[in-house]
Design a protein around this motif. Structure first.
Motif, PDB file in Angstrom:
ATOM      1  N   UNK A 133      26.539  39.835  86.282  1.00 35.12           N
ATOM      2  CA  UNK A 133      26.313  39.258  85.095  1.00 35.12           C
ATOM      3  C   UNK A 133      24.568  38.902  84.867  1.00 35.12           C
ATOM      4  N   UNK A 134      24.658  38.407  83.368  1.00 38.54           N
ATOM      5  CA  UNK A 134      23.045  37.842  83.291  1.00 38.54           C
ATOM      6  C   UNK A 134      22.041  37.967  84.277  1.00 38.54           C
ATOM      7  N   UNK A 135      21.144  38.479  84.261  1.00 38.17           N
ATOM      8  CA  UNK A 135      20.381  37.511  85.284  1.00 38.17           C
ATOM      9  C   UNK A 135      19.535  35.865  84.649  1.00 38.17           C
ATOM     10  N   UNK A 136      20.041  35.882  83.933  1.00 36.29           N
ATOM     11  CA  UNK A 136      19.093  34.706  83.302  1.00 36.29           C
ATOM     12  C   UNK A 136      20.283  33.855  82.645  1.00 36.29           C
ATOM     13  N   UNK A 137      21.660  33.907  83.210  1.00 39.18           N
ATOM     14  CA  UNK A 137      22.615  32.830  83.121  1.00 39.18           C
ATOM     15  C   UNK A 137      22.740  32.400  85.047  1.00 39.18           C
ATOM     16  N   UNK A 138      22.237  33.254  85.348  1.00 37.05           N
ATOM     17  CA  UNK A 138      22.688  33.295  87.061  1.00 37.05           C
ATOM     18  C   UNK A 138      21.379  32.320  87.673  1.00 37.05           C
ATOM     19  N   UNK A 139      20.236  32.885  87.262  1.00 35.08           N
ATOM     20  CA  UNK A 139      19.272  31.711  87.399  1.00 35.08           C
ATOM     21  C   UNK A 139      19.557  30.493  86.281  1.00 35.08           C
ATOM     22  N   UNK A 140      19.302  29.648  85.688  1.00 32.86           N
ATOM     23  CA  UNK A 140      20.457  28.522  84.841  1.00 32.86           C
ATOM     24  C   UNK A 140      20.783  27.612  86.183  1.00 32.86           C
ATOM     25  N   UNK A 141      22.210  29.122  86.360  1.00 35.71           N
ATOM     26  CA  UNK A 141      23.543  28.522  87.082  1.00 35.71           C
ATOM     27  C   UNK A 141      22.609  27.384  88.611  1.00 35.71           C
ATOM     28  N   UNK A 142      21.508  28.515  89.565  1.00 37.30           N
ATOM     29  CA  UNK A 142      21.905  27.970  90.572  1.00 37.30           C
ATOM     30  C   UNK A 142      20.080  26.941  90.423  1.00 37.30           C
ATOM     31  N   UNK A 143      19.100  27.303  88.682  1.00 29.32           N
ATOM     32  CA  UNK A 143      18.746  25.373  89.053  1.00 29.32           C
ATOM     33  C   UNK A 143      19.514  24.730  88.318  1.00 29.32           C
ATOM     34  N   UNK A 144      20.491  24.394  88.006  1.00 33.94           N
ATOM     35  CA  UNK A 144      21.328  23.681  87.567  1.00 33.94           C
ATOM     36  C   UNK A 144      22.017  22.725  88.731  1.00 33.94           C
ATOM     37  N   UNK A 145      22.588  23.520  89.940  1.00 30.43           N
ATOM     38  CA  UNK A 145      23.461  23.149  91.347  1.00 30.43           C
ATOM     39  C   UNK A 145      22.162  22.676  91.484  1.00 30.43           C
ATOM     40  N   UNK A 146      21.214  22.895  91.801  1.00 32.07           N
ATOM     41  CA  UNK A 146      20.495  22.012  92.662  1.00 32.07           C
ATOM     42  C   UNK A 146      19.524  20.821  92.129  1.00 32.07           C
ATOM     43  N   UNK A 147      19.852  20.880  90.412  1.00 30.41           N
ATOM     44  CA  UNK A 147      19.780  18.600  90.523  1.00 30.41           C
ATOM     45  C   UNK A 147      20.864  18.319  91.040  1.00 30.41           C
ATOM     46  N   UNK A 148      21.926  18.402  91.755  1.00 29.09           N
ATOM     47  CA  UNK A 148      22.922  17.651  91.722  1.00 29.09           C
ATOM     48  C   UNK A 148      22.689  18.120  93.746  1.00 29.09           C
TER      49      UNK A 148
END
Length: 243
Positions: A133-148
Motif C-alpha cells: 500500500x501507499x507508504x504515506x497512507x500507512x504512516x498516517x494510520x500508524x500516527x492516528x492509532x498512536x493518538x488513542x
C-alpha cells in the motif's frame, strides 16, 4: 577496503532510522554491497538493511569486512553531509575513516568496537497476509492509532485491510479496500503490535512510495521498504495480551 557514495544522503537517513532501534551494529561489506542485521536490546524488533554494490560508485573490498560500529557516532558524522557531498569510507586498522568531500574535504575517524552476542540470522517466516500500500497512507494510520492507544491491530480479509487501535476510553479505525492497495491473503488474519516500535519503523516511509506489510494471526510482522538501491526491512514481534 574503500567505498564511495556519490549520493550519501539516503544512507545517512537510513542510519538515523536504524539508530532509533539499535545502538551498535556489525556492518558487513563484501563485493555484493553493505548489509546490517541487528536486534534491538529488548529482543522485540529486528532490522535488516542491504545497500547493493550498484549503489556505490566505488566498492573495493577483499573477501568480507565486518565493522563493529556505534550507530550514534556514525549518525553524528553522517549528519554533517550536505546536499552534493560525496562520502568515502575506508578501514584503517581499528578505525573507520569517513571522508566527506564537498567544498572542503573533511575527515572523521571512528573507533571500531567489539559487538557482544552471536551473529543474528534473518528468520524464515511464512505469512498468511501480504499487503502492499501507499507508504504515506500507512504512516498516517500508524500516527492516528498512536493518538488513542499504545498498540494497534492489523486485520486482513480477501478484499480489505484494517488498522485499528483501542485505548481505555478512545478508539481508531482505518479501513482500506482492495481498490486502494494490493492484498494477498490465505485466510483472515489479525495481529497486534506495539505502536512505540511502529512509529520508529514508519520513518522509513519517506524513502519509498509503497510499503509491503506481511503478517499472520498473532505472528511477527515484517515491513519491507524497497527501491532499486536499498532494501530496508523490519521484523516486529506480536503483542500478545495476557488474560
Amino acid at each position: 577496503m574503500q567505498l564511495k557514495l556519490d549520493h550519501p544522503k539516503i544512507f545517512s537517513e537510513i542510519v538515523s532510522i536504524i539508530s532509533d532501534l539499535v545502538l551498535e551494529v556489525r556492518i558487513k561489506i563484501n563485493r555484493e554491497g553493505m548489509g546490517i542485521v541487528a536486534i534491538d536490546p529488548a529482543n522485540v524488533a529486528m532490522v535488516i538493511f542491504k545497500l547493493p554494490s550498484t549503489a556505490f560508485s566505488e566498492l573495493d573490498v577483499d573477501g568480507e569486512e565486518v565493522l563493529g560500529v556505534s550507530l550514534e557516532s556514525l549518525k553524528s558524522v553522517l549528519r554533517r553531509i550536505k546536499p552534493g557531498s560525496i562520502l568515502v569510507m575506508s578501514r584503517e586498522e581499528n578505525e573507520l575513516k569517513l571522508q566527506i568531500k564537498d567544498k572542503v574535504k573533511r575527515e572523521f575517524n571512528l573507533a571500531l568496537i567489539d559487538i557482544e552476542g552471536e551473529e543474528k540470522n534473518v528468520p524464515n517466516l511464512d505469512f498468511t497476509s501480504k499487503v502492499e500500500m501507499s507508504s504515506v497512507d500507512f504512516s498516517e494510520a500508524i500516527e492516528d492509532s498512536s493518538v488513542v492507544a499504545d498498540s494497534c491491530s492489523f486485520v486482513s480479509d480477501t478484499d480489505r485491510f484494517v488498522i485499528q487501535a483501542k485505548g481505555s476510553l478512545n478508539s481508531f479505525k482505518s479501513e482500506f479496500s482492495s481498490d486502494e492497495l494490493s492484498i494477498e491473503t490465505i485466510e483472515k488474519s489479525s495481529s497486534k503490535y506495539s505502536l512505540e516500535y511502529l512509529q520508529k519503523m514508519v520513518k522509513a516511509t519517506k524513502l519509498v512510495d509503497k510499503v509491503k506489510i506481511n503478517f499472520s494471526n498473532d505472528y511477527p510482522l515484517r515491513l519491507d521498504f524497497t527501491t532499486p538501491f536499498i532494501k530496508l526491512s523490519f521484523v516486529l514481534a506480536p503483542r500478545v495480551e495476557s488474560e
